[in-house]
Design a protein around this motif. Structure first.
Motif, PDB file in Angstrom:
ATOM      1  N   SER A 173       3.209   2.702   1.900  1.00  0.00           N
ATOM      2  CA  SER A 173       2.174   3.471   2.583  1.00  0.00           C
ATOM      3  C   SER A 173       1.859   2.770   3.897  1.00  0.00           C
ATOM      4  O   SER A 173       2.170   1.594   4.078  1.00  0.00           O
ATOM      5  N   VAL A 174       1.228   3.505   4.815  1.00  0.00           N
ATOM      6  CA  VAL A 174       0.922   2.972   6.149  1.00  0.00           C
ATOM      7  C   VAL A 174      -0.538   3.251   6.468  1.00  0.00           C
ATOM      8  O   VAL A 174      -1.042   4.347   6.225  1.00  0.00           O
ATOM      9  N   ILE A 175      -1.216   2.230   7.004  1.00  0.00           N
ATOM     10  CA  ILE A 175      -2.567   2.397   7.535  1.00  0.00           C
ATOM     11  C   ILE A 175      -2.537   2.013   9.000  1.00  0.00           C
ATOM     12  O   ILE A 175      -2.106   0.912   9.350  1.00  0.00           O
ATOM     13  N   ILE A 176      -2.962   2.926   9.862  1.00  0.00           N
ATOM     14  CA  ILE A 176      -3.056   2.641  11.299  1.00  0.00           C
ATOM     15  C   ILE A 176      -4.526   2.706  11.680  1.00  0.00           C
ATOM     16  O   ILE A 176      -5.159   3.762  11.569  1.00  0.00           O
ATOM     17  N   THR A 177      -5.070   1.581  12.103  1.00  0.00           N
ATOM     18  CA  THR A 177      -6.482   1.540  12.499  1.00  0.00           C
ATOM     19  C   THR A 177      -6.619   1.955  13.954  1.00  0.00           C
ATOM     20  O   THR A 177      -5.781   1.625  14.793  1.00  0.00           O
ATOM     21  N   LEU A 178      -7.708   2.679  14.247  1.00  0.00           N
ATOM     22  CA  LEU A 178      -7.891   3.279  15.568  1.00  0.00           C
ATOM     23  C   LEU A 178      -9.240   2.935  16.183  1.00  0.00           C
ATOM     24  O   LEU A 178      -9.787   3.723  16.966  1.00  0.00           O
ATOM     25  N   VAL A 227      -9.460   8.820   8.068  1.00  0.00           N
ATOM     26  CA  VAL A 227     -10.719   8.277   7.563  1.00  0.00           C
ATOM     27  C   VAL A 227     -11.589   7.931   8.758  1.00  0.00           C
ATOM     28  O   VAL A 227     -11.244   7.055   9.565  1.00  0.00           O
ATOM     29  N   GLN A 228     -12.705   8.628   8.902  1.00  0.00           N
ATOM     30  CA  GLN A 228     -13.592   8.398  10.040  1.00  0.00           C
ATOM     31  C   GLN A 228     -14.496   7.196   9.784  1.00  0.00           C
ATOM     32  O   GLN A 228     -14.688   6.766   8.646  1.00  0.00           O
TER      33      GLN A 228
END
Length: 275
Positions: free
Chosen positions: A241-246, A264-265
């Motif tokens: 899985s991948v999580i990209i933080t913004l 995810v806000q």
């Protein structure tokens, strides 16, 4: 099989790893870096060759790996750190800081061959910074130390790695964890464009920020839609899985199972100091 050998021993050692396996299990084991931060605050950043007066100085505990480990401990997880510091003032202080935060330190090594990793940081009144990092003892963490830390790696629920130590050491740690059915979380920071493809396959969770995702994929990652696309590209390379933080835009989570993607806000807050 001789007396000095078993299926898990190396180099015919007299002590079998099974014999030294601790009964202690950890929620989170981190294999990574420790950096002593030497922070000076000044009205502006100095020009080349210029000396200016600052108005505050402090020494802090940093390093991506150590920061993640201590944060996990402060959130209530039972944590262990696998790292290397120097046999110096900063190294001794760092070990004590781990203990003060409830981090298991049996696998924190010390060496006389290099100083504890350090970062010299200048921060101006606008929050901009200039940083010089000397990795020092961090780069001496290798395979021998990992084998010695096998009890902490194999009995963890989660293993976390980054790229502030030797790339080979981080990859070996991730592989060791997966071989022992331990969930792996990999933070590819500081990011490199030609990251070994095996890192993706060794990552159950691949977590990066927008600039790291952009460097790794070669595509713009400035908003949620672009993050979704980048996440799908990284999934194709073998991540679970991948999580990209913004930043203020929250994060995007992309899972290989079911090819689901979720934004995810988060609540935006003013940044005080990114160091």
């Amino acid at each position: 099989m001789s007396r000095n050998e078993c299926c898990c021993c190396r180099n015919n050692t007299d002590v079998c790893l099974n014999q030294i396996m601790t009964e202690e299990a950890f929620d989170v084991t981190v294999v990574g870096s420790c950096m002593t931060d030497l922070v000076s605050q000044a009205p502006r950043l100095p020009k080349a060759g210029e000396t200016i007066h600052g108005h505050k100085f402090f020494i802090g505990f940093g390093g991506k790996g150590a920061n993640q480990c201590i944060q996990a401990a402060r959130l209530g997880a039972k944590t262990a750190m696998v790292c290397k510091v120097g046999k110096d003032f900063f190294g001794e202080n760092y070990i004590q800081n781990f203990k003060d935060n409830g981090v298991h330190t049996d696998f924190v090594g010390q060496t006389s061959d290099a100083a504890t990793g350090a970062a010299s940081i200048i921060v101006n009144d606008a929050g901009e910074n200039a940083i010089v990092i000397v990795a020092g003892a961090n780069m001496l963490l290798g395979g021998e130390e990992l084998w010695g830390a096998l009890p902490a790696v194999s009995r963890a629920k989660v293993l976390v790695c980054q790229l502030e130590i030797s790339l080979q050491t981080s990859l070996q740690a991730l592989r060791m964890a997966q071989e022992n059915k331990v969930k792996t979380i990999f933070n590819p920071a500081p990011a490199i464009a030609d990251l070994d493809a095996d890192f993706y396959r060794a990552s159950d969770v691949f977590c990066c920020n927008e600039s790291e995702a952009e460097l790794l994929t070669g595509s713009s990652v400035a908003n949620v839609e672009e993050a979704h696309r980048a996440g799908q590209e990284l999934l194709k390379r073998g991540c679970g899985s991948v999580i990209i933080t913004l930043g203020p835009q929250g994060c995007v989570v992309v899972k290989a199972q079911g090819s689901s993607s979720k934004h995810v806000q988060t609540t935006a807050v003013p940044a005080v100091d990114t160091t």
